[in-house]
Motif scaffolding. Structure first.
Motif, mmCIF file in Angstrom:
data_model
loop_
_atom_site.group_PDB
_atom_site.id
_atom_site.type_symbol
_atom_site.label_atom_id
_atom_site.label_comp_id
_atom_site.label_asym_id
_atom_site.label_seq_id
_atom_site.Cartn_x
_atom_site.Cartn_y
_atom_site.Cartn_z
ATOM 1 N N GLN A 50 45.398 14.718 55.958
ATOM 2 C CA GLN A 50 44.010 15.127 55.779
ATOM 3 C C GLN A 50 43.136 13.943 55.352
ATOM 4 O OE1 GLN A 50 43.453 18.273 56.537
ATOM 5 N NE2 GLN A 50 41.268 18.489 56.038
ATOM 6 N N LEU A 51 43.684 13.073 54.501
ATOM 7 C CA LEU A 51 42.933 11.919 54.010
ATOM 8 C C LEU A 51 43.004 10.730 54.969
ATOM 9 C CD1 LEU A 51 43.946 12.030 50.220
ATOM 10 C CD2 LEU A 51 41.784 12.767 51.241
ATOM 11 N N GLY A 52 43.978 10.785 55.863
ATOM 12 C CA GLY A 52 44.110 9.701 56.837
ATOM 13 C C GLY A 52 44.679 8.429 56.265
ATOM 14 N N THR A 53 45.501 8.531 55.237
ATOM 15 C CA THR A 53 46.116 7.341 54.645
ATOM 16 C C THR A 53 47.424 7.713 53.976
ATOM 17 O OG1 THR A 53 45.707 5.417 53.208
ATOM 18 C CG2 THR A 53 45.014 7.562 52.370
ATOM 19 N N GLN A 54 48.290 6.749 53.770
ATOM 20 C CA GLN A 54 49.583 6.978 53.130
ATOM 21 C C GLN A 54 49.415 6.870 51.620
ATOM 22 O OE1 GLN A 54 52.706 4.452 54.643
ATOM 23 N NE2 GLN A 54 54.236 5.245 53.200
ATOM 24 N N LEU A 55 49.903 7.850 50.932
ATOM 25 C CA LEU A 55 49.806 7.882 49.472
ATOM 26 C C LEU A 55 51.090 7.462 48.784
ATOM 27 C CD1 LEU A 55 47.894 11.286 49.113
ATOM 28 C CD2 LEU A 55 46.916 8.984 49.022
ATOM 29 N N PHE A 56 52.227 7.623 49.451
ATOM 30 C CA PHE A 56 53.518 7.271 48.884
ATOM 31 C C PHE A 56 54.284 6.377 49.852
ATOM 32 C CE2 PHE A 56 52.565 11.204 46.637
ATOM 33 C CZ PHE A 56 52.987 10.944 45.341
ATOM 34 N N GLU A 57 55.090 5.493 49.286
ATOM 35 C CA GLU A 57 56.107 4.767 50.039
ATOM 36 C C GLU A 57 57.435 5.458 49.765
ATOM 37 O OE1 GLU A 57 56.030 0.733 48.802
ATOM 38 O OE2 GLU A 57 54.048 0.306 49.680
ATOM 39 N N ARG A 58 57.975 6.110 50.788
ATOM 40 C CA ARG A 58 59.219 6.842 50.606
ATOM 41 C C ARG A 58 60.377 5.869 50.503
ATOM 42 N NH1 ARG A 58 54.535 9.539 52.184
ATOM 43 N NH2 ARG A 58 54.895 11.801 52.380
ATOM 44 N N GLN A 59 61.155 6.029 49.439
ATOM 45 C CA GLN A 59 62.344 5.220 49.222
ATOM 46 C C GLN A 59 63.528 6.126 48.947
ATOM 47 O OE1 GLN A 59 61.327 2.655 45.951
ATOM 48 N NE2 GLN A 59 59.679 1.604 47.060
ATOM 49 N N HIS A 60 64.716 5.580 48.903
ATOM 50 C CA HIS A 60 65.898 6.389 48.608
ATOM 51 C C HIS A 60 65.812 6.911 47.184
ATOM 52 C CE1 HIS A 60 69.919 7.909 48.865
ATOM 53 N NE2 HIS A 60 70.340 7.147 47.836
#
Length: 300
Positions: A50-60
């Motif tokens: 919805q915001l058009g941007t990444q909020l988190f960097e998914r890591q293990h």
């Protein structure tokens, strides 16, 4: 025009985002919120889309906020915190059981205190606080919901009012005084005895000359007199047999009924004034204050 609703899928998404960003772990956020990890992940992804941007960097086993995510998380956390505090204040306001009543010391001690047991029985969930003063307090300024004052409601345009008791002034003495000095059966007879005077420091109060004038007598005090600026002490002096005082009937009636005081002189001054329960027009009474007001008015 861009609206909040077009930017954010739901307010619930912000709550989930705040928890996920605080824990930086979707699983722990899910446990806190009572949701599944999949539901948390789905909500975050929808918010990012919805915001058009990444909020988190998914890591293990972790999810780190991006730089944009950190700034957004700070704003969301602050906003939700303010909303939470406001909601708690409203919730506590609805449950408020403390009610303050502003009154004179005489009303508090002679009218209110004898009725406190009945109030506790009738309103067991309300904590009544009585605030006394030598003057009529400004209820708006003091943030007090209820007050008791004597006079004319036209003089209090900023207050609602309801009559509690008419102002009726008699003369009272103790049984011991009557036994020792005889029963004064007229105002003329009272004038020959020791009189105790109330000298109110701020509030206006009926005086002996006014009381005698209402009985058609031109009274002129002679010699020394006992004057006291507190009505409770005036009545204590009367009970101790020191003389006769004016008796405001709504305050002394119980002492008369119990035989501790005797009305003497056979005359009562009805001033045309009354004592009222008052409350500010500037705000609504809480449910608890409304119950206390109604209870007070039922005691007359």
């Amino acid at each position: 025009m861009t609206t909040f609703r077009s930017l954010i899928p739901s307010a619930n998404a912000l709550v989930i985002f705040e928890a996920a960003g605080r824990h930086e772990n979707f699983t722990r956020a899910a446990e806190e919120l009572g949701m599944s990890q999949v539901a948390v992940s789905y909500a975050i992804r929808g918010l990012e889309q919805q915001l058009g941007t990444q909020l988190f960097e998914r890591q293990h086993r972790a999810a780190r906020l991006t730089e944009v995510g950190e700034r957004f998380h700070a704003d969301v956390s602050a906003g939700l915190s303010r909303i939470g505090r406001a909601a708690e204040e409203i919730r506590m306001k609805g449950r408020e059981v403390n009610v303050t009543l502003a009154a004179s010391t005489a009303f508090a001690s002679m009218w209110m205190l004898p009725r406190l047991s009945a109030l506790r029985d009738d309103l067991p969930d309300i904590d009544l606080r009585i605030q006394t003063s030598v003057r009529d307090l400004d209820l708006d300024e003091e943030d007090i919901p209820l007050g008791v004052r004597g006079g004319n409601p036209q003089d209090w345009p900023h207050y609602h009012s309801a009559e509690l008791a008419p102002e009726i002034v008699t003369a009272v003495a103790s049984p011991a005084f009557v036994e020792a000095n005889g029963l004064p059966d007229s105002p003329e007879a009272i004038a020959k005895h020791r009189l105790i005077w109330l000298e109110e420091p701020v509030r206006q109060a009926c005086s002996w000359p006014e009381w005698f004038a209402s009985a058609g007598i031109d009274y002129r005090p002679t010699g020394r007199r006992l004057a006291i600026n507190d009505y409770v002490l005036v009545i204590q002096a009367v009970l101790a047999g020191q003389g006769i005082s004016l008796g405001w009937r709504h305050l002394v009636e119980r002492l008369v009924e119990q035989g501790q005081l005797v009305e003497v002189g056979g005359h009562a001054l009805r001033t045309g004034q009354a004592f009222h329960v008052v409350w500010p027009r500037s705000r609504e009474l809480s449910a608890a204050a409304t119950r206390v007001r109604d209870w007070l008015l039922k005691q007359t």
